[in-house]
Design an enzyme around this catalytic site. Structure first.
Site, PDB file in Angstrom:
ATOM      1  N   ASP A 289     -31.446  -4.723  -7.898  1.00  0.00           N
ATOM      2  CA  ASP A 289     -30.084  -5.289  -7.879  1.00  0.00           C
ATOM      3  C   ASP A 289     -29.046  -4.291  -8.413  1.00  0.00           C
ATOM      4  OD1 ASP A 289     -31.532  -7.462  -7.065  1.00  0.00           O
ATOM      5  OD2 ASP A 289     -31.212  -8.654  -8.857  1.00  0.00           O
TER       6      ASP A 289
ATOM      7  N   LYS B 104     -27.602 -14.244 -14.702  1.00  0.00           N
ATOM      8  CA  LYS B 104     -27.834 -15.098 -13.524  1.00  0.00           C
ATOM      9  C   LYS B 104     -29.320 -15.297 -13.272  1.00  0.00           C
ATOM     10  CE  LYS B 104     -28.127 -14.357  -8.566  1.00  0.00           C
ATOM     11  NZ  LYS B 104     -29.460 -13.733  -8.547  1.00  0.00           N
ATOM     12  N   ASN B 105     -30.133 -14.291 -13.562  1.00  0.00           N
ATOM     13  CA  ASN B 105     -31.557 -14.400 -13.262  1.00  0.00           C
ATOM     14  C   ASN B 105     -32.376 -15.000 -14.406  1.00  0.00           C
ATOM     15  OD1 ASN B 105     -31.014 -13.481 -10.755  1.00  0.00           O
ATOM     16  ND2 ASN B 105     -31.935 -11.452 -11.002  1.00  0.00           N
TER      17      ASN B 105
HETATM   18  C1  LIG Z   1     -32.885 -15.550  -8.894  1.00  0.00           C
HETATM   19  C2  LIG Z   1     -33.604 -14.288  -9.206  1.00  0.00           C
HETATM   20  O1  LIG Z   1     -34.124 -14.109 -10.303  1.00  0.00           O
HETATM   21  N1  LIG Z   1     -33.579 -13.361  -8.282  1.00  0.00           N
HETATM   22  C3  LIG Z   1     -34.179 -12.068  -8.574  1.00  0.00           C
HETATM   23  C4  LIG Z   1     -35.668 -12.170  -8.315  1.00  0.00           C
HETATM   24  O2  LIG Z   1     -35.825 -12.606  -6.970  1.00  0.00           O
HETATM   25  P1  LIG Z   1     -37.248 -13.126  -6.486  1.00  0.00           P
HETATM   26  O3  LIG Z   1     -37.930 -13.800  -7.609  1.00  0.00           O
HETATM   27  O4  LIG Z   1     -37.006 -13.894  -5.233  1.00  0.00           O
HETATM   28  O5  LIG Z   1     -37.934 -11.744  -6.145  1.00  0.00           O
HETATM   29  P2  LIG Z   1     -39.477 -11.392  -6.187  1.00  0.00           P
HETATM   30  O6  LIG Z   1     -39.741 -10.517  -7.364  1.00  0.00           O
HETATM   31  O7  LIG Z   1     -40.286 -12.631  -6.045  1.00  0.00           O
HETATM   32  O8  LIG Z   1     -39.630 -10.533  -4.851  1.00  0.00           O
HETATM   33  C5  LIG Z   1     -40.102  -9.217  -4.894  1.00  0.00           C
HETATM   34  C6  LIG Z   1     -40.875  -8.919  -3.631  1.00  0.00           C
HETATM   35  O9  LIG Z   1     -41.998  -9.793  -3.518  1.00  0.00           O
HETATM   36  C7  LIG Z   1     -42.016 -10.389  -2.233  1.00  0.00           C
HETATM   37  N2  LIG Z   1     -42.571 -11.758  -2.339  1.00  0.00           N
HETATM   38  C8  LIG Z   1     -42.104 -12.594  -3.305  1.00  0.00           C
HETATM   39  C9  LIG Z   1     -42.558 -13.882  -3.405  1.00  0.00           C
HETATM   40  C10 LIG Z   1     -43.527 -14.321  -2.472  1.00  0.00           C
HETATM   41  O10 LIG Z   1     -43.981 -15.473  -2.498  1.00  0.00           O
HETATM   42  N3  LIG Z   1     -43.968 -13.454  -1.519  1.00  0.00           N
HETATM   43  C11 LIG Z   1     -43.524 -12.171  -1.430  1.00  0.00           C
HETATM   44  O11 LIG Z   1     -43.944 -11.410  -0.559  1.00  0.00           O
HETATM   45  C12 LIG Z   1     -40.548 -10.399  -1.802  1.00  0.00           C
HETATM   46  O12 LIG Z   1     -40.416 -10.504  -0.416  1.00  0.00           O
HETATM   47  C13 LIG Z   1     -40.045  -9.074  -2.358  1.00  0.00           C
HETATM   48  O13 LIG Z   1     -40.379  -8.038  -1.457  1.00  0.00           O
HETATM   49  O14 LIG Z   1     -36.248 -10.888  -8.537  1.00  0.00           O
HETATM   50  C14 LIG Z   1     -35.734  -9.857  -7.676  1.00  0.00           C
HETATM   51  C15 LIG Z   1     -36.487  -8.577  -7.987  1.00  0.00           C
HETATM   52  O15 LIG Z   1     -36.218  -8.139  -9.276  1.00  0.00           O
HETATM   53  C16 LIG Z   1     -34.225  -9.685  -7.860  1.00  0.00           C
HETATM   54  O16 LIG Z   1     -33.762  -8.813  -6.867  1.00  0.00           O
HETATM   55  C17 LIG Z   1     -33.514 -11.006  -7.706  1.00  0.00           C
HETATM   56  O17 LIG Z   1     -32.175 -10.881  -8.137  1.00  0.00           O
HETATM   57  C1  LIG Z   2     -31.036 -10.760  -4.849  1.00  0.00           C
HETATM   58  C2  LIG Z   2     -30.344 -11.372  -5.788  1.00  0.00           C
HETATM   59  O1  LIG Z   2     -30.381 -12.667  -6.104  1.00  0.00           O
HETATM   60  P1  LIG Z   2     -31.174 -13.909  -5.448  1.00  0.00           P
HETATM   61  O2  LIG Z   2     -32.632 -13.714  -5.728  1.00  0.00           O
HETATM   62  O3  LIG Z   2     -30.638 -15.045  -6.222  1.00  0.00           O
HETATM   63  O4  LIG Z   2     -30.849 -13.937  -3.996  1.00  0.00           O
HETATM   64  C3  LIG Z   2     -29.410 -10.625  -6.681  1.00  0.00           C
HETATM   65  O5  LIG Z   2     -29.037 -11.174  -7.741  1.00  0.00           O
HETATM   66  O6  LIG Z   2     -29.031  -9.495  -6.356  1.00  0.00           O
END
Ligand SMILES: CC(=O)N[C@H]1[C@@H](OP(=O)(O)OP(=O)(O)OC[C@H]2O[C@@H](n3ccc(=O)[nH]c3=O)[C@H](O)[C@@H]2O)O[C@H](CO)[C@@H](O)[C@@H]1O
Ligand SMILES: C=C(OP(=O)(O)O)C(=O)O
Length: 446
Positions: A314, A26-27
């Site tokens: 996750d 999914k990711n």
């Molecule tokens: C669709 C997808 O791939 N989702 C995954 C992706 O989410 P996603 O890419 O949204 O997660 P991030 O790695 O960006 O987020 C990690 C942390 O960084 C912070 N942050 C992120 C972006 C930003 O602009 N500012 C900021 O502060 C977030 O609030 C969080 O605390 O990686 C996460 C961490 O492995 C997984 O749990 C999710 O399943």
């Molecule tokens: C947090 C998750 O996904 P998403 O970033 O798509 O919300 C997840 O897959 O557990």
């Protein structure tokens, strides 16, 4: 799915036993689909799961003029981006759905069209989930961003240029934003403090197949040399290590035995070490991994979630359900999302003993210590779980509730199960195949 279909009755107490298959992650899959937008010819993506996040991105791509059709083999998509420039984009909000992916359209659309509109994002409600890193990096490439009532409007009046970027935290999404923007930007981009999750490496493989030049150093630095044009790709998506770990946790919590076809050791090493410490058994072969409860008592552990190669956040929620069956005190420190432990209150209603703390319990101080977030937990076990009425809060929390209901005595009513379709392909069929006693009120399953 109608409102009534959104409740699953789970009669607990039966070990899950048998075989299921996981397909592409999914990711990774939705991001590889977005990458197809960068190509000048069609791409083929294989091992695509039928989950809602894929359907949402398919809809968004089609809206932007990408033709998406099934390929020759099951789970294959052919994505043809050759008519993007002539697409008449409308009603984008309706397609944003519940996914995080629309934000990753920024770079590809700016390259192709010179402008992009990004509607509000979905995704799991497990913390604030800001997108400030995304917009900061896009500005560094030369994008101009205007906040509008219904979303963000972006332009790149002077094109996009390579740049030197340091992320404040190794964000998965922001790293992907940089990759998808830098590959066609002018000159070299150096990204430090990048995320290096296996799904990111796989996205880099996709982009390299398209003609990109990307080097990964050992210290979280990624160097991208911009090229003038990219081709299409032919790629087999890496399997979903998060879904695989969810089924592994289900095997442990229900005292079952599940062969997860498609699960891969390399991307699950940290999970496998933890599984073994808890007392779970596994056996790896070339096609997948068998996970089972070997009998006897499970052991409590101290667990801290982290960016890769740490313990993936996750994986946390499903494993916590298994930890309610371990002897002694387990400590969980969630360092990636500030609010990912709220799902435990329902487990307590079922009979678990889980206490949440604001302090950083476990190895290290994290960004959430001293900030009033209940981001640490102490799980005291083993506890017998009883069936309950459960409302699914988020994707992994939802799967965790299914596991808890299956491990519990008696019947649970699990509300909001449609959310699980966002990231788990055919989960109800898989449950039935594994011998779970589940029913949709008024309908036969299996
Ligand atoms: C669709 C997808 O791939 N989702 C995954 C992706 O989410 P996603 O890419 O949204 O997660 P991030 O790695 O960006 O987020 C990690 C942390 O960084 C912070 N942050 C992120 C972006 C930003 O602009 N500012 C900021 O502060 C977030 O609030 C969080 O605390 O990686 C996460 C961490 O492995 C997984 O749990 C999710 O399943
Ligand atoms: C947090 C998750 O996904 P998403 O970033 O798509 O919300 C997840 O897959 O557990």
């Amino acid at each position: 799915m109608s409102v009534n279909d959104d409740v699953l009755l789970v009669h607990g107490g039966t070990p899950l036993e048998g075989e299921i298959r996981v397909r592409g992650a999914k990711n990774l899959v939705p991001k590889a689909m977005v990458a197809a937008l960068l190509g000048s010819e069609p791409s083929r993506l294989r091992n695509v799961p039928d989950i809602r996040d894929v359907r949402v991105v398919r809809g968004l791509l089609q809206l932007h003029g990408v033709t998406v059709r099934p390929g020759e083999e099951p789970g294959e998509l052919v994505l043809d981006p050759t008519r993007v420039e002539s697409a008449n984009v409308a009603d984008i909000d309706a397609h944003a759905g519940s996914s995080r992916i629309p934000i990753l359209f920024c770079g590809p659309l700016l390259h192709r069209l010179g402008h992009a509109f990004i509607p509000g994002l979905g995704g799991c409600d497990i913390g604030g989930r800001p997108i400030d890193f995304h917009f900061d990096v896009l500005r560094q490439f030369g994008a101009v961003i205007e906040k509008r009532a219904d979303g963000q409007y972006l332009e790149a009046p002077k094109g996009l240029r390579g740049t030197k970027i340091r992320l404040p935290y190794p964000s998965v999404g922001a790293t992907e934003q940089v990759l998808l923007t830098a590959v066609l930007a002018e000159g070299v981009t150096e990204l430090s403090n990048a995320a290096v999750e296996p799904e990111i490496e796989d996205l880099i493989c996709v982009l390299q197949k398209m003609g990109a030049i990307i080097a990964m150093d050992t210290d979280r630095t990624i160097r991208i040399t911009g090229v003038d044009a990219l081709r299409g790709y032919n790629h087999q998506a890496l399997p979903d290590r998060l879904e695989a770990a969810s089924w592994a946790s289900a095997a442990l919590a229900t005292e079952g035995d599940i062969y997860v076809r498609g699960a891969q050791q390399r991307s699950m090493m940290t999970f496998l070490n933890t599984y073994r410490k808890v007392g779970g058994a596994f056996e790896i072969d070339d096609e997948g991994i068998r996970f089972w409860h070997p009998g006897g008592q499970l052991k409590s552990i101290a667990l801290e979630t982290d960016v890769h190669p740490g313990f993936q956040t996750d994986w946390q929620q499903p494993l916590v359900v298994a930890l309610t069956q371990a002897t002694g005190l387990s400590i969980i420190h969630e360092t990636v999302y500030e609010s990912r432990l709220g799902f435990t209150s329902a487990l307590n209603q079922m009979g678990a003993h889980i206490q949440l703390y604001r302090e950083c319990l476990g190895g290290s101080d994290c960004r959430f210590g001293q900030r009033n977030f209940l981001h640490s937990a102490v799980v005291s076990g083993p506890t017998k779980l009883q069936g309950a009425d459960l409302v699914i809060p988020d994707l992994r929390g939802g799967f965790s509730y299914l596991i808890a209901a299956l491990a519990a005595q008696g019947t649970s009513r699990v509300h909001g199960i449609d959310l699980i379709n966002r990231g788990y392909e055919n989960f109800m069929e898989k449950l039935v195949d594994l011998g779970a006693k589940v029913e949709l009120p008024g309908q036969a399953l299996g």
